[in-house]
Motif scaffolding. Structure first.
Motif, PDB file in Angstrom:
ATOM      1  N   ASP A   1      22.962 146.568  27.698  1.00 21.77           N
ATOM      2  CA  ASP A   1      23.639 144.428  28.533  1.00 21.77           C
ATOM      3  C   ASP A   1      23.053 144.313  29.754  1.00 21.77           C
ATOM      4  O   ASP A   1      23.949 144.670  30.833  1.00 21.77           O
ATOM      5  N   GLU A   2      22.550 143.178  29.914  1.00 19.07           N
ATOM      6  CA  GLU A   2      22.359 142.244  30.854  1.00 19.07           C
ATOM      7  C   GLU A   2      21.894 143.839  32.039  1.00 19.07           C
ATOM      8  O   GLU A   2      22.739 143.044  33.319  1.00 19.07           O
TER       9      GLU A   2
ATOM     10  N   SER B   1      28.553 141.880  24.434  1.00 17.98           N
ATOM     11  CA  SER B   1      28.947 143.549  24.801  1.00 17.98           C
ATOM     12  C   SER B   1      29.942 144.001  23.095  1.00 17.98           C
ATOM     13  O   SER B   1      28.733 144.926  23.743  1.00 17.98           O
TER      14      SER B   1
HETATM   15 MG    MG Z   1      28.707 140.925  27.913  1.00 17.80          MG
END
Ligand code: MG
Ligand code: ATP
Lengths: 271, 316
Positions: free
Chosen positions: A175-176, A71
């Motif tokens: 991000d995911e 991240s």
């Molecule tokens: Mg993360």
């Protein structure tokens, strides 16, 4: 695929108006430290000398254990944070999708998309139609007037995707984005994302800690090591689309990458 | 291949076994319609449907209880009068107060009293809004301003605004501007503090999302910060109105002068001077009613709308 044609001289400017940009994102020798907790003045090195290019139209997944700095790297590329060392160039301002949908609850689904259009400078008269087109693209025709809390998790992420696409960035950072969804919904969204990526010719940098997800989606998988985050290894995935999670080729490569990832994690147990 | 110059092991290419040619025999091509259908099914299964309550149910559950409560208070009051717990000049009966109200109504003065105060209160409140909002935005968003006046602003909230009446009279004289000054000093801190609290409670995710969409500076304030802070801001407004109204009544009671016009505060003070308990009661009741009415007609619907729109209102 990424080309090795850009010379350093060409890239030196790193400005957005350089006519021939040969990358969607270029990360060069980037390091990032945070103040270490507990110590005064101590620094915790999170990312160490990361160099990574994302070519125009390329789909790259960034894979790594929890807390390895995925991240952090994505935030740096998005320009939400500054690197401690090194430089980052992107082709225009990238769009970013978070793990949580990050839709504004005070706006309807359609207005969320329209806000992105408005901030991009799209004229008022065109916004509504463009927003509906984008919602169509993520197959949410009827959702324009829906409030965020009236949508399911998968629908929210699709609205968030539509909003990110509304920015017309050439690079989409994710991000995911599907981590909180159930397996079936996630699988469907993988197909959707692949379809949209192929239709739009976007570049995508997709963060995940799910190896199969990485292999299913990407043209290239980049494995980050932990503490500090370094690029440990990369794989080019030449499998044709559409891919399925159950495909043996996907499974085989996933096994190999998982082995490598485990090795990376085990290394930390030794010292 | 990119990134070969970073000195880290980079593996290029992949075993040909895994690339295209060995595409497995597993049932694979899923046609687009199938995917759309699957998605539609998932959406239908997972969506939330918000039901709204009927008018009759609202009346029964929301209106009836307070009506019963008021009726009980009236009955109790009448019983106390009948029991003669206090002499008549101290305890006016409900019918006396009702008579007082009727008389004022037929003289045409009742609405004048109310309007004098309400118009002052609302105008003062709007001014407090116009000052408190940018002030709150500044305090919340600019570190220096926050450090400089943040604590003073919270402190002012606990200072009873009636304390401002004497200096306001000395500085501004017995006139409307003195009333407005007192209202502002009472309401501005509440409005500003409400906005600060609202802004502080915005999830950082929204601010980051706004920034990636390109919202900065004033556009960020308008599109992200203000709407994000709206629930806290509304709470501040509500309190700001309560403070405006209270300070105004204090000012009207203390500073009465013939050329100020008779508002509810003066009505109360006049009642005391005329030893008319019915008039005093009437004034108190009217002050209370106006406060409740403004809350019920303006703030509660506004608050409910905002919360319902965000799915934050739990209907019981
Ligand atoms: Mg993360
Ligand atoms: N703002 C910050 N201040 C201090 N330390 C931070 C900050 N942001 C991240 N870190 C640290 O940096 C490291 C990497 O965090 P990051 O969120 O990038 O990991 P991640 O790979 O995204 O993990 P996950 O898979 O759990 O999301 C963590 O050890 C975290 O504690």
């Amino acid at each position: 695929m990424a080309t090795e044609t850009a010379t350093t001289a060409e890239v030196a400017g790193n400005t957005e108006d350089t006519p021939a940009v040969t990358y969607a994102a270029r990360v060069e020798h980037v390091s990032k430290s945070f103040p270490a907790p507990g110590t005064s003045g101590g620094q915790q090195l999170v990312l160490d000398d990361i160099t990574l290019d994302v070519a125009p139209g390329e789909f790259v997944t960034l894979l790594g254990a929890s807390g390895c700095g995925k991240s952090t790297l994505l935030n740096l590329v998005a320009g939400l944070d500054r690197p401690t060392a090194g430089s980052i160039g992107t082709d225009g301002r990238p769009a970013l999708m978070f793990q949580e949908h990050a839709l504004f609850p005070w706006l309807t689904a359609g207005k969320n998309v329209e806000l992105a259009l408005r901030l991009r400078g799209v004229a008022k008269a065109e916004r509504r139609q463009e927003a509906e087109r984008l919602l169509d693209l993520v197959r949410l025709q009827g959702a324009y007037g829906k409030r965020v809390h009236e949508l399911s998790g998968g629908m929210r992420q699709r609205v968030a995707l539509a909003r990110a696409l509304a920015q017309e960035s050439r690079l989409l950072l994710m991000d995911e984005p599907f981590a909180a969804l159930d397996a079936i919904t996630r699988d469907v969204l993988h197909d959707e994302l692949t379809r949209i990526w192929r239709e739009t010719g976007l570049s995508v940098l997709f963060v995940t800690h799910n190896v199969r997800e990485a292999v299913r989606l990407a043209q290239r998988v980049v494995l980050l090591s932990s503490r500090p985050g370094r690029i440990a290894r990369q794989w080019t995935v030449g499998l044709p689309h559409p891919r399925r999670l159950e495909d043996t080729a996907v499974a085989e490569l996933s096994v190999e990458i998982t082995e490598e990832l485990r090795g990376e994690i085990r290394r930390h147990g030794r010292h | 291949m990119a990134g070969t110059d970073n000195g880290v092991d980079v593996e290029t290419g992949i075993k040909s076994g895994i690339t295209g040619d060995s595409a497995p025999a597993v049932a694979k091509p899923q046609d687009a319609n199938d995917l759309a259908g699957l998605e539609a099914g998932l959406d239908a299964l997972d969506s939330v449907h918000v039901a709204r309550t009927s008018l009759r149910e609202t009346l029964l559950r929301k209106t009836l209880p307070p009506v019963i409560a008021v009726a009980l208070v009236l009955v109790l009051w009448q019983l106390l009068v009948w029991a003669e717990v206090a002499p008549e000049y101290k305890l006016a009966s409900p019918s006396d107060v009702w008579g007082e109200a009727r008389e004022a109504w037929f003289q045409g003065t009742l609405l004048d009293y109310i309007w004098t105060s309400v118009s002052r209160g609302l105008l003062g409140f709007l001014m407090a809004l116009a000052i408190g909002t940018p002030l709150g935005l500044l305090v919340a968003r600019v570190g220096f301003v926050r450090a400089a006046i943040g604590p003073i602003l919270s402190g002012l909230q606990s200072l009873p605004s009636v304390a401002w009446v004497p200096p306001a009279v000395i500085w501004l004289g017995l006139n409307d501007s003195m009333m407005y000054a007192v209202i502002l000093l009472g309401a501005v801190p509440s409005v500003a503090n409400g906005l600060v609290a609202g802004i502080d409670q915005i999830p950082p995710l929204f601010l980051r999302a706004g920034r990636t969409l390109g919202a900065t500076g004033l556009r960020e304030a308008w599109h992200i910060v203000m709407p994000g802070a709206l629930p806290g801001y509304l709470a501040g407004l509500k309190q700001g109105w309560a403070f405006s109204w209270r300070s105004l009544m204090a000012a009207e009671i203390i500073a009465s002068s013939p050329d100020l016009g008779v508002g509810l505060g003066q009505l109360l003070e006049n009642g005391r001077n005329n030893s008319s308990m019915a008039q005093v009661f009437l004034a108190i009741l009217l002050i209370l009613l106006v406060g409740i009415a403004i809350d019920l007609l303006i703030f509660s619907p506004l608050e409910r709308r905002v919360l319902r729109g965000r799915g934050l209102l739990v209907t019981r």
